[in-house]
Design a protein around this motif. Sequence first.
Motif, PDB file in Angstrom:
ATOM      1  N   ALA A  75      13.844   3.691  23.849  1.00  0.00           N
ATOM      2  CA  ALA A  75      13.193   3.822  24.797  1.00  0.00           C
ATOM      3  C   ALA A  75      13.288   5.100  25.865  1.00  0.00           C
ATOM      4  O   ALA A  75      12.284   5.755  26.307  1.00  0.00           O
ATOM      5  CB  ALA A  75      13.452   2.582  25.892  1.00  0.00           C
ATOM      6  N   ALA A  76      14.495   5.487  25.950  1.00  0.00           N
ATOM      7  CA  ALA A  76      14.934   6.840  26.671  1.00  0.00           C
ATOM      8  C   ALA A  76      14.073   7.826  25.820  1.00  0.00           C
ATOM      9  O   ALA A  76      13.560   8.823  26.553  1.00  0.00           O
ATOM     10  CB  ALA A  76      16.137   6.909  26.592  1.00  0.00           C
ATOM     11  N   ARG A  77      14.201   7.894  24.540  1.00  0.00           N
ATOM     12  CA  ARG A  77      13.566   9.163  23.729  1.00  0.00           C
ATOM     13  C   ARG A  77      12.034   8.933  23.790  1.00  0.00           C
ATOM     14  O   ARG A  77      11.542  10.051  23.890  1.00  0.00           O
ATOM     15  CB  ARG A  77      13.749   8.755  22.312  1.00  0.00           C
ATOM     16  N   LEU A  78      11.481   7.834  23.873  1.00  0.00           N
ATOM     17  CA  LEU A  78      10.202   7.628  24.201  1.00  0.00           C
ATOM     18  C   LEU A  78       9.709   8.211  25.402  1.00  0.00           C
ATOM     19  O   LEU A  78       8.640   8.943  25.711  1.00  0.00           O
ATOM     20  CB  LEU A  78       9.561   6.325  24.127  1.00  0.00           C
ATOM     21  N   ALA A  79      10.438   8.065  26.554  1.00  0.00           N
ATOM     22  CA  ALA A  79      10.223   8.388  27.978  1.00  0.00           C
ATOM     23  C   ALA A  79      10.214   9.791  27.965  1.00  0.00           C
ATOM     24  O   ALA A  79       9.458  10.460  28.731  1.00  0.00           O
ATOM     25  CB  ALA A  79      11.266   7.725  28.954  1.00  0.00           C
ATOM     26  N   ALA A  80      11.294  10.441  27.370  1.00  0.00           N
ATOM     27  CA  ALA A  80      11.384  11.858  27.299  1.00  0.00           C
ATOM     28  C   ALA A  80      10.166  12.730  26.794  1.00  0.00           C
ATOM     29  O   ALA A  80       9.781  13.698  27.061  1.00  0.00           O
ATOM     30  CB  ALA A  80      12.612  12.438  26.490  1.00  0.00           C
ATOM     31  N   GLY A  83       7.016  11.585  29.267  1.00  0.00           N
ATOM     32  CA  GLY A  83       7.103  11.801  30.630  1.00  0.00           C
ATOM     33  C   GLY A  83       7.524  10.763  31.567  1.00  0.00           C
ATOM     34  O   GLY A  83       6.841   9.481  31.183  1.00  0.00           O
ATOM     35  N   GLY A  84       8.152  10.507  32.495  1.00  0.00           N
ATOM     36  CA  GLY A  84       8.812   9.495  33.226  1.00  0.00           C
ATOM     37  C   GLY A  84       7.679   8.596  33.946  1.00  0.00           C
ATOM     38  O   GLY A  84       7.692   7.306  33.623  1.00  0.00           O
ATOM     39  N   ARG A  85       6.476   9.425  34.380  1.00  0.00           N
ATOM     40  CA  ARG A  85       5.767   8.514  35.298  1.00  0.00           C
ATOM     41  C   ARG A  85       4.726   7.582  34.270  1.00  0.00           C
ATOM     42  O   ARG A  85       4.300   6.662  34.556  1.00  0.00           O
ATOM     43  CB  ARG A  85       4.510   9.637  35.964  1.00  0.00           C
ATOM     44  N   VAL A  86       4.378   8.266  32.987  1.00  0.00           N
ATOM     45  CA  VAL A  86       3.771   7.597  32.029  1.00  0.00           C
ATOM     46  C   VAL A  86       4.397   6.490  31.535  1.00  0.00           C
ATOM     47  O   VAL A  86       3.693   5.533  31.036  1.00  0.00           O
ATOM     48  CB  VAL A  86       3.156   8.738  30.916  1.00  0.00           C
ATOM     49  N   ALA A  87       5.732   7.001  31.132  1.00  0.00           N
ATOM     50  CA  ALA A  87       6.695   5.715  30.484  1.00  0.00           C
ATOM     51  C   ALA A  87       6.811   4.493  31.374  1.00  0.00           C
ATOM     52  O   ALA A  87       6.487   3.305  30.926  1.00  0.00           O
ATOM     53  CB  ALA A  87       7.859   6.389  30.229  1.00  0.00           C
ATOM     54  N   VAL A  88       6.719   4.783  32.761  1.00  0.00           N
ATOM     55  CA  VAL A  88       7.121   3.370  33.506  1.00  0.00           C
ATOM     56  C   VAL A  88       5.748   2.589  33.585  1.00  0.00           C
ATOM     57  O   VAL A  88       5.542   1.537  33.638  1.00  0.00           O
ATOM     58  CB  VAL A  88       7.427   3.971  35.134  1.00  0.00           C
ATOM     59  N   THR A 123      12.382  -2.831  29.027  1.00  0.00           N
ATOM     60  CA  THR A 123      13.370  -1.852  28.537  1.00  0.00           C
ATOM     61  C   THR A 123      12.854  -0.490  28.883  1.00  0.00           C
ATOM     62  O   THR A 123      13.718   0.594  29.209  1.00  0.00           O
ATOM     63  CB  THR A 123      13.539  -1.799  26.960  1.00  0.00           C
ATOM     64  N   ILE A 124      11.643   0.090  28.480  1.00  0.00           N
ATOM     65  CA  ILE A 124      11.173   1.197  28.944  1.00  0.00           C
ATOM     66  C   ILE A 124      11.061   1.472  30.277  1.00  0.00           C
ATOM     67  O   ILE A 124      11.650   2.690  30.673  1.00  0.00           O
ATOM     68  CB  ILE A 124       9.599   1.334  28.195  1.00  0.00           C
ATOM     69  N   ALA A 125      10.618   0.664  31.117  1.00  0.00           N
ATOM     70  CA  ALA A 125      10.511   1.084  32.322  1.00  0.00           C
ATOM     71  C   ALA A 125      12.057   1.081  33.079  1.00  0.00           C
ATOM     72  O   ALA A 125      12.195   2.035  34.029  1.00  0.00           O
ATOM     73  CB  ALA A 125       9.735  -0.064  33.220  1.00  0.00           C
ATOM     74  N   GLN A 126      12.815   0.098  32.710  1.00  0.00           N
ATOM     75  CA  GLN A 126      14.196   0.075  33.284  1.00  0.00           C
ATOM     76  C   GLN A 126      15.007   1.189  32.996  1.00  0.00           C
ATOM     77  O   GLN A 126      15.878   1.862  33.685  1.00  0.00           O
ATOM     78  CB  GLN A 126      14.779  -1.146  32.870  1.00  0.00           C
ATOM     79  N   PRO A 200       4.117  12.812  40.892  1.00  0.00           N
ATOM     80  CA  PRO A 200       4.407  13.586  39.596  1.00  0.00           C
ATOM     81  C   PRO A 200       5.905  13.844  39.362  1.00  0.00           C
ATOM     82  O   PRO A 200       6.385  14.060  40.524  1.00  0.00           O
ATOM     83  CB  PRO A 200       3.487  14.688  39.602  1.00  0.00           C
ATOM     84  N   ALA A 201       6.311  14.107  38.155  1.00  0.00           N
ATOM     85  CA  ALA A 201       7.914  14.639  38.051  1.00  0.00           C
ATOM     86  C   ALA A 201       7.724  15.579  37.055  1.00  0.00           C
ATOM     87  O   ALA A 201       7.039  15.547  35.838  1.00  0.00           O
ATOM     88  CB  ALA A 201       8.404  13.171  37.444  1.00  0.00           C
ATOM     89  N   PRO A 202       8.973  16.216  36.855  1.00  0.00           N
ATOM     90  CA  PRO A 202       9.151  17.041  35.484  1.00  0.00           C
ATOM     91  C   PRO A 202       9.507  16.321  34.377  1.00  0.00           C
ATOM     92  O   PRO A 202       9.777  15.203  34.479  1.00  0.00           O
ATOM     93  CB  PRO A 202      10.015  18.090  36.059  1.00  0.00           C
TER      94      PRO A 202
END
Length: 245
Positions: A75-80, A83-88, A123-126, A200-202
Amino acid sequence: MPAMNDRRVPPAPSSARVWLTLLLCWVVGINLRTVILGVPPVLPLIQHDLRLSNTLIGLLSSLPVLCMGVLAIPAARLAARLGGRVAVALGLGLLAAGAFLRAVPATALAVFGFTLVLSIGITIAQTTLPVLVRQWFPERIGLASAVYSNGLVIGETLAVAVTGPVFLRGFGADAWPATFLLWSLPVALVLGCWLVFAPPAPPLGFAAAPTASASAPGEIPATGVRAETPLPAWHLGLLLGSGSL
């Protein structure tokens, strides 16, 4: 070209925007727990109606925690990557869809299958939100983390306190699918608020090194994130996954 010392740090967000973002993190934390902690009060009803063994009913209650432990690093790799905003947003979408759809047929297959879907969403959001908190509030990491963590605790308490005495009493002792539907509605609402109000977030897990044209010596990078090597996303996934395991 403008002189290097003419560059300015972007204006700080307004106080209202800061508090709105904190509120958003808080309600996301609440909804990451209400959906799964609303299940234990109705487990005997689910077991009776679906004729589940003790082993299966134990698996149903532990499936979200197992997913949070096993899938935290992916999930962390997917978020990376996203991007954080889209992953949540993706995590909340899976959570809302799974919470709603597992109650529509109310069969054993639907309950287990869509519980897995919503568990992946949690899991992805948390896994992602603590990294976003660090990026959005670099000078208030402690406060923002406490607000998000408080949301998790409130969600745990709220689900247990409301599901039995309020939902079952209002809809009847055999209306456990209705409790699933009711807990899915706030998630959908929070998802809509996230898409509208989340700043937005980097990118997660890395930050570009500063260049002479990007920032002068002693200036804060435009992203607001330190230029030093940050914590890789998979480190945070390992930490949270270990806790869940």
